[in-house]
Write a protein that holds these residues in place. Structure first.
Motif, PDB file in Angstrom:
ATOM      1  N   SER A  50     -23.546  -9.662  40.836  1.00  0.00           N
ATOM      2  CA  SER A  50     -23.395  -8.426  41.306  1.00  0.00           C
ATOM      3  C   SER A  50     -24.567  -7.622  41.468  1.00  0.00           C
ATOM      4  O   SER A  50     -24.344  -6.550  42.351  1.00  0.00           O
ATOM      5  N   MET A  51     -25.708  -7.836  40.881  1.00  0.00           N
ATOM      6  CA  MET A  51     -26.733  -6.974  41.003  1.00  0.00           C
ATOM      7  C   MET A  51     -27.120  -6.346  42.489  1.00  0.00           C
ATOM      8  O   MET A  51     -27.559  -5.386  42.701  1.00  0.00           O
ATOM      9  N   PRO A  52     -27.328  -7.494  43.273  1.00  0.00           N
ATOM     10  CA  PRO A  52     -27.802  -6.840  44.675  1.00  0.00           C
ATOM     11  C   PRO A  52     -26.604  -5.909  45.431  1.00  0.00           C
ATOM     12  O   PRO A  52     -27.068  -5.279  46.160  1.00  0.00           O
ATOM     13  N   LEU A  53     -25.435  -5.583  44.732  1.00  0.00           N
ATOM     14  CA  LEU A  53     -24.442  -4.776  45.330  1.00  0.00           C
ATOM     15  C   LEU A  53     -25.053  -3.344  44.938  1.00  0.00           C
ATOM     16  O   LEU A  53     -24.632  -2.356  45.554  1.00  0.00           O
ATOM     17  N   VAL A  94     -34.770 -16.852  54.449  1.00  0.00           N
ATOM     18  CA  VAL A  94     -33.391 -17.363  54.049  1.00  0.00           C
ATOM     19  C   VAL A  94     -33.076 -17.285  52.604  1.00  0.00           C
ATOM     20  O   VAL A  94     -31.936 -16.966  52.197  1.00  0.00           O
ATOM     21  N   LEU A  95     -34.231 -17.541  51.775  1.00  0.00           N
ATOM     22  CA  LEU A  95     -34.058 -17.579  50.338  1.00  0.00           C
ATOM     23  C   LEU A  95     -33.914 -16.088  49.927  1.00  0.00           C
ATOM     24  O   LEU A  95     -32.699 -15.950  49.004  1.00  0.00           O
ATOM     25  N   GLY A  96     -34.460 -15.160  50.537  1.00  0.00           N
ATOM     26  CA  GLY A  96     -34.253 -13.775  50.055  1.00  0.00           C
ATOM     27  C   GLY A  96     -32.674 -13.257  50.627  1.00  0.00           C
ATOM     28  O   GLY A  96     -32.021 -12.598  49.813  1.00  0.00           O
ATOM     29  N   SER A  97     -32.407 -13.675  51.692  1.00  0.00           N
ATOM     30  CA  SER A  97     -31.147 -13.377  52.021  1.00  0.00           C
ATOM     31  C   SER A  97     -29.967 -14.073  51.087  1.00  0.00           C
ATOM     32  O   SER A  97     -28.717 -13.532  51.233  1.00  0.00           O
ATOM     33  N   VAL A  98     -30.000 -15.135  50.905  1.00  0.00           N
ATOM     34  CA  VAL A  98     -29.198 -15.985  50.028  1.00  0.00           C
ATOM     35  C   VAL A  98     -28.874 -14.878  48.764  1.00  0.00           C
ATOM     36  O   VAL A  98     -27.863 -14.975  48.415  1.00  0.00           O
ATOM     37  N   ILE A  99     -29.981 -14.676  48.088  1.00  0.00           N
ATOM     38  CA  ILE A  99     -29.906 -14.135  46.789  1.00  0.00           C
ATOM     39  C   ILE A  99     -29.312 -12.602  46.998  1.00  0.00           C
ATOM     40  O   ILE A  99     -28.494 -12.229  46.513  1.00  0.00           O
ATOM     41  N   PHE A 100     -29.695 -12.103  48.199  1.00  0.00           N
ATOM     42  CA  PHE A 100     -29.319 -10.543  48.523  1.00  0.00           C
ATOM     43  C   PHE A 100     -27.663 -10.762  48.786  1.00  0.00           C
ATOM     44  O   PHE A 100     -26.989  -9.626  48.551  1.00  0.00           O
ATOM     45  N   SER A 101     -27.352 -11.608  49.534  1.00  0.00           N
ATOM     46  CA  SER A 101     -25.932 -11.711  50.044  1.00  0.00           C
ATOM     47  C   SER A 101     -24.917 -12.462  49.203  1.00  0.00           C
ATOM     48  O   SER A 101     -23.849 -12.706  49.327  1.00  0.00           O
ATOM     49  N   LEU A 102     -25.385 -13.052  48.081  1.00  0.00           N
ATOM     50  CA  LEU A 102     -24.568 -13.793  47.299  1.00  0.00           C
ATOM     51  C   LEU A 102     -23.284 -13.419  46.775  1.00  0.00           C
ATOM     52  O   LEU A 102     -22.343 -13.914  46.809  1.00  0.00           O
ATOM     53  N   ILE A 153     -18.132 -11.729  55.950  1.00  0.00           N
ATOM     54  CA  ILE A 153     -18.835 -10.649  55.320  1.00  0.00           C
ATOM     55  C   ILE A 153     -20.199 -11.029  54.871  1.00  0.00           C
ATOM     56  O   ILE A 153     -21.174 -10.442  55.173  1.00  0.00           O
ATOM     57  N   SER A 154     -20.446 -12.295  54.492  1.00  0.00           N
ATOM     58  CA  SER A 154     -21.754 -12.634  54.148  1.00  0.00           C
ATOM     59  C   SER A 154     -22.581 -12.915  55.648  1.00  0.00           C
ATOM     60  O   SER A 154     -23.838 -12.443  55.563  1.00  0.00           O
ATOM     61  N   PHE A 155     -22.057 -13.305  56.614  1.00  0.00           N
ATOM     62  CA  PHE A 155     -22.729 -13.456  57.878  1.00  0.00           C
ATOM     63  C   PHE A 155     -22.785 -12.200  58.410  1.00  0.00           C
ATOM     64  O   PHE A 155     -24.032 -11.818  58.706  1.00  0.00           O
ATOM     65  N   ALA A 156     -22.035 -11.023  58.393  1.00  0.00           N
ATOM     66  CA  ALA A 156     -22.513  -9.863  58.906  1.00  0.00           C
ATOM     67  C   ALA A 156     -23.394  -9.109  58.073  1.00  0.00           C
ATOM     68  O   ALA A 156     -24.098  -8.364  58.588  1.00  0.00           O
ATOM     69  N   HIS A 157     -23.139  -9.119  56.725  1.00  0.00           N
ATOM     70  CA  HIS A 157     -24.159  -8.726  56.022  1.00  0.00           C
ATOM     71  C   HIS A 157     -25.649  -9.008  56.098  1.00  0.00           C
ATOM     72  O   HIS A 157     -26.533  -8.346  56.109  1.00  0.00           O
ATOM     73  N   THR A 158     -25.584 -10.352  56.582  1.00  0.00           N
ATOM     74  CA  THR A 158     -26.962 -10.849  56.800  1.00  0.00           C
ATOM     75  C   THR A 158     -27.703 -10.343  57.857  1.00  0.00           C
ATOM     76  O   THR A 158     -28.885 -10.098  58.072  1.00  0.00           O
ATOM     77  N   ILE A 159     -26.868 -10.296  59.068  1.00  0.00           N
ATOM     78  CA  ILE A 159     -27.264  -9.839  60.225  1.00  0.00           C
ATOM     79  C   ILE A 159     -27.788  -8.413  59.954  1.00  0.00           C
ATOM     80  O   ILE A 159     -28.667  -7.765  60.579  1.00  0.00           O
ATOM     81  N   GLY A 160     -27.303  -7.505  59.122  1.00  0.00           N
ATOM     82  CA  GLY A 160     -27.589  -5.995  59.019  1.00  0.00           C
ATOM     83  C   GLY A 160     -28.807  -6.038  58.016  1.00  0.00           C
ATOM     84  O   GLY A 160     -29.148  -4.790  57.678  1.00  0.00           O
ATOM     85  N   GLU A 161     -29.181  -7.087  57.353  1.00  0.00           N
ATOM     86  CA  GLU A 161     -30.235  -6.866  56.396  1.00  0.00           C
ATOM     87  C   GLU A 161     -31.404  -5.881  56.834  1.00  0.00           C
ATOM     88  O   GLU A 161     -31.761  -6.217  58.180  1.00  0.00           O
TER      89      GLU A 161
END
Length: 224
Positions: A50-53, A94-102, A153-161
């Motif tokens: 939950s930390m990325p939230l 990709v790796l950063g996005s995976v961690i951030f959107s987990l 939501i993961s897809f949309a969140h990654t788009i807006g990073e």
């Protein structure tokens, strides 16, 4: 259509697709473990997920920047052992996005699994089904709305990073320059027309996929 616009949008959706696929592969078993475990370590893992939230994206981006750097132990090991570089590359994004959107993948699936009656798992186990078979043949088919919510939501969140991808990817056209960074650049250059094209495209895509989630979930609930 401007070539740079098409390239940037293609890279943005490619990043979102790859990140979402990896998150689905990681998120399902992790969510299942969190939903069923009685381990004392569960609060620790839930906190980490939950930390990325709550953590500012620039803070996470900074630590990833340091970790991915060739001068760090992790980044240096990858560079020396495999000739692999994460900083300012698509793979790093990709790796950063995976961690951030987990958490956006794990939380809906975990909530869906926890909402199911324990009798479903117990009945499957009574029939001799393994935990893996029970998960994929019994539990997941009963939480399709939660799965769809996590994916979309993961897809949309990654788009807006913005913060994380800027810190670890920089702004390299065709390699790490995604739409959110492009909007910032065009606004700084006072090129509001092109910035508007990027913004409108992201708005339309995220609106459409979120609307799809609500419509599909409503139809699923009506059939239950």
């Amino acid at each position: 259509m401007d070539e740079s616009f098409a390239s940037t949008m293609a890279l943005t959706f490619r990043l979102a697709f790859v990140t979402t696929l990896i998150l689905l592969l990681i998120g399902v078993p992790l969510a299942y473990w969190l939903a069923t475990t009685r381990s004392r370590l569960k609060p620790l893992f839930e906190t980490l997920v939950s930390m990325p939230l709550v953590l500012p994206p620039t803070v996470l981006g900074f630590y990833l920047l340091v970790a991915f750097s060739p001068e760090s132990s992790f980044g240096g090991f990858l560079a020396e052992a495999f000739g692999f570089r994460l900083l300012f590359t698509f793979e790093g994004l990709v790796l950063g996005s995976v961690i951030f959107s987990l958490p956006f993948m794990v939380h809906p699936i975990q909530a869906g699994l926890q909402s199911l009656p324990a009798s479903l798992s117990e009945a499957a186990q009574t029939l001799g089904k393994s935990k893996i078979t029970t998960l994929f043949r019994v539990l997941l088919p009963n939480i399709k709305p939660s799965l769809l919510t996590g994916i979309v939501i993961s897809f949309a969140h990654t788009i807006g990073e913005f913060g994380v991808v800027l810190m670890i990817g920089g702004n390299i056209p065709g390699q790490t320059r995604v739409a959110s960074i492009a909007i910032y650049d065009e606004v700084e250059a006072l090129n509001y027309d092109l910035a508007g094209q990027y913004a409108l495209t992201l708005f339309a895509v995220t609106f459409a996929i979120l609307l799809l989630v609500y419509l599909v979930n409503r139809n699923f609930l009506r059939r239950m």
